[in-house]
Design a protein around this motif. Structure first.
Motif, short mmCIF file in Angstrom:
data_model
loop_
_atom_site.label_atom_id
_atom_site.label_comp_id
_atom_site.label_asym_id
_atom_site.label_seq_id
_atom_site.Cartn_x
_atom_site.Cartn_y
_atom_site.Cartn_z
N UNK A 1 0.59 4.67 -16.81
CA UNK A 1 0.82 6.07 -17.18
C UNK A 1 0.65 6.24 -18.69
N UNK A 2 1.25 5.34 -19.46
CA UNK A 2 1.17 5.43 -20.92
C UNK A 2 -0.26 5.30 -21.44
N UNK A 3 -1.07 4.49 -20.77
CA UNK A 3 -2.44 4.29 -21.23
C UNK A 3 -3.41 5.35 -20.72
N UNK A 4 -2.94 6.28 -19.87
CA UNK A 4 -3.79 7.35 -19.37
C UNK A 4 -4.64 6.98 -18.17
N UNK A 5 -4.35 5.87 -17.54
CA UNK A 5 -5.13 5.40 -16.39
C UNK A 5 -5.29 6.46 -15.31
N UNK A 6 -4.23 7.18 -15.02
CA UNK A 6 -4.26 8.10 -13.89
C UNK A 6 -5.14 9.32 -14.13
N UNK A 7 -5.54 9.56 -15.38
CA UNK A 7 -6.49 10.64 -15.68
C UNK A 7 -7.84 10.38 -15.02
N UNK A 8 -8.12 9.11 -14.73
CA UNK A 8 -9.40 8.73 -14.16
C UNK A 8 -9.38 8.63 -12.64
N UNK A 9 -8.23 8.84 -12.03
CA UNK A 9 -8.12 8.85 -10.57
C UNK A 9 -8.05 10.27 -10.06
N UNK A 10 -8.51 10.46 -8.86
CA UNK A 10 -8.42 11.76 -8.22
C UNK A 10 -7.04 11.90 -7.60
N UNK A 11 -6.37 12.97 -7.91
CA UNK A 11 -5.04 13.23 -7.33
C UNK A 11 -5.18 13.54 -5.84
N UNK A 12 -4.11 13.24 -5.10
CA UNK A 12 -4.08 13.55 -3.68
C UNK A 12 -4.14 15.07 -3.48
N UNK A 13 -4.74 15.50 -2.39
CA UNK A 13 -4.79 16.93 -2.08
C UNK A 13 -3.41 17.42 -1.70
N UNK A 14 -3.12 18.63 -2.07
CA UNK A 14 -1.81 19.20 -1.73
C UNK A 14 -1.83 19.94 -0.45
N UNK B 1 0.84 -1.20 0.00
CA UNK B 1 0.00 0.00 0.00
C UNK B 1 0.87 1.25 0.00
N UNK B 2 0.25 2.35 -0.34
CA UNK B 2 0.91 3.65 -0.21
C UNK B 2 1.99 3.93 -1.23
N UNK B 3 1.87 3.34 -2.41
CA UNK B 3 2.82 3.65 -3.48
C UNK B 3 2.45 5.03 -4.02
N UNK B 4 3.39 5.93 -4.03
CA UNK B 4 3.14 7.29 -4.50
C UNK B 4 3.63 7.43 -5.93
N UNK B 5 2.73 7.88 -6.80
CA UNK B 5 3.04 8.10 -8.21
C UNK B 5 2.86 9.59 -8.48
N UNK B 6 3.89 10.23 -9.06
CA UNK B 6 3.78 11.64 -9.39
C UNK B 6 3.83 11.80 -10.91
N UNK B 7 2.80 12.48 -11.43
CA UNK B 7 2.69 12.71 -12.87
C UNK B 7 2.30 14.16 -13.08
N UNK B 8 3.12 14.89 -13.83
CA UNK B 8 2.83 16.29 -14.17
C UNK B 8 2.46 17.11 -12.93
N UNK B 9 3.18 16.91 -11.85
CA UNK B 9 2.95 17.68 -10.63
C UNK B 9 1.79 17.19 -9.78
N UNK B 10 1.08 16.18 -10.23
CA UNK B 10 -0.03 15.60 -9.46
C UNK B 10 0.46 14.31 -8.79
N UNK B 11 -0.04 14.06 -7.58
CA UNK B 11 0.37 12.89 -6.82
C UNK B 11 -0.81 11.94 -6.64
N UNK B 12 -0.55 10.66 -6.87
CA UNK B 12 -1.56 9.62 -6.74
C UNK B 12 -1.04 8.54 -5.81
N UNK B 13 -1.94 7.98 -5.01
CA UNK B 13 -1.58 6.88 -4.13
C UNK B 13 -2.23 5.61 -4.66
N UNK B 14 -1.43 4.57 -4.87
CA UNK B 14 -1.95 3.30 -5.37
C UNK B 14 -1.45 2.15 -4.50
N UNK B 15 -2.10 1.02 -4.67
CA UNK B 15 -1.71 -0.22 -3.99
C UNK B 15 -1.53 -1.29 -5.04
N UNK B 16 -0.63 -2.22 -4.79
CA UNK B 16 -0.41 -3.34 -5.70
C UNK B 16 -0.70 -4.63 -4.96
#
Length: 90
Positions: free
Chosen positions: A77-90, A16-31
């Motif tokens: 990232x390449x398929x655009x998946x993260x566009x459908x997730x809400x980024x973490x609040x800053x 849990x708690x994998x942090x992904x940063x894309x274009x200044x936005x941060x997302x938390x994912x689990x594998x």
């Protein structure tokens, strides 16, 4: 992720708690491994739950390794998946 986190994740089948940063936005994912997802479904069945929904969950083929997690995230990232997730609040 530290090496200790990966060793523990291999044993548990989840990290849990994998942090992904894309274009200044941060997302938390689990594998998860497929085996761990099956365990979660078995637990749900005992508790009479009907479904699992967890945005940001990634099911990894094989075991949890840094290489497998990174490959999965790169593809998402390449398929655009993260566009459908809400980024973490800053």
């Amino acid at each position: 992720m530290e090496e200790r986190d990966i060793v523990e994740a291999k044993d548990r089948g989840v990290i849990d708690g994998i942090i992904v940063e894309i274009d200044g936005e941060t997302y938390s994912v689990s594998a998860y491994t497929a085996e761990r997802i099956k365990l979660e479904i078995d637990i749900m069945a005992r508790e009479n739950d009907q479904f699992i929904i967890d945005p940001g969950s990634i099911v990894i083929k094989g075991e949890i390794t840094i290489e497998n997690v990174n490959k999965s995230i790169e593809k998402l990232v390449k398929t655009g998946y993260f566009k459908f997730l809400k980024a973490e609040s800053k």
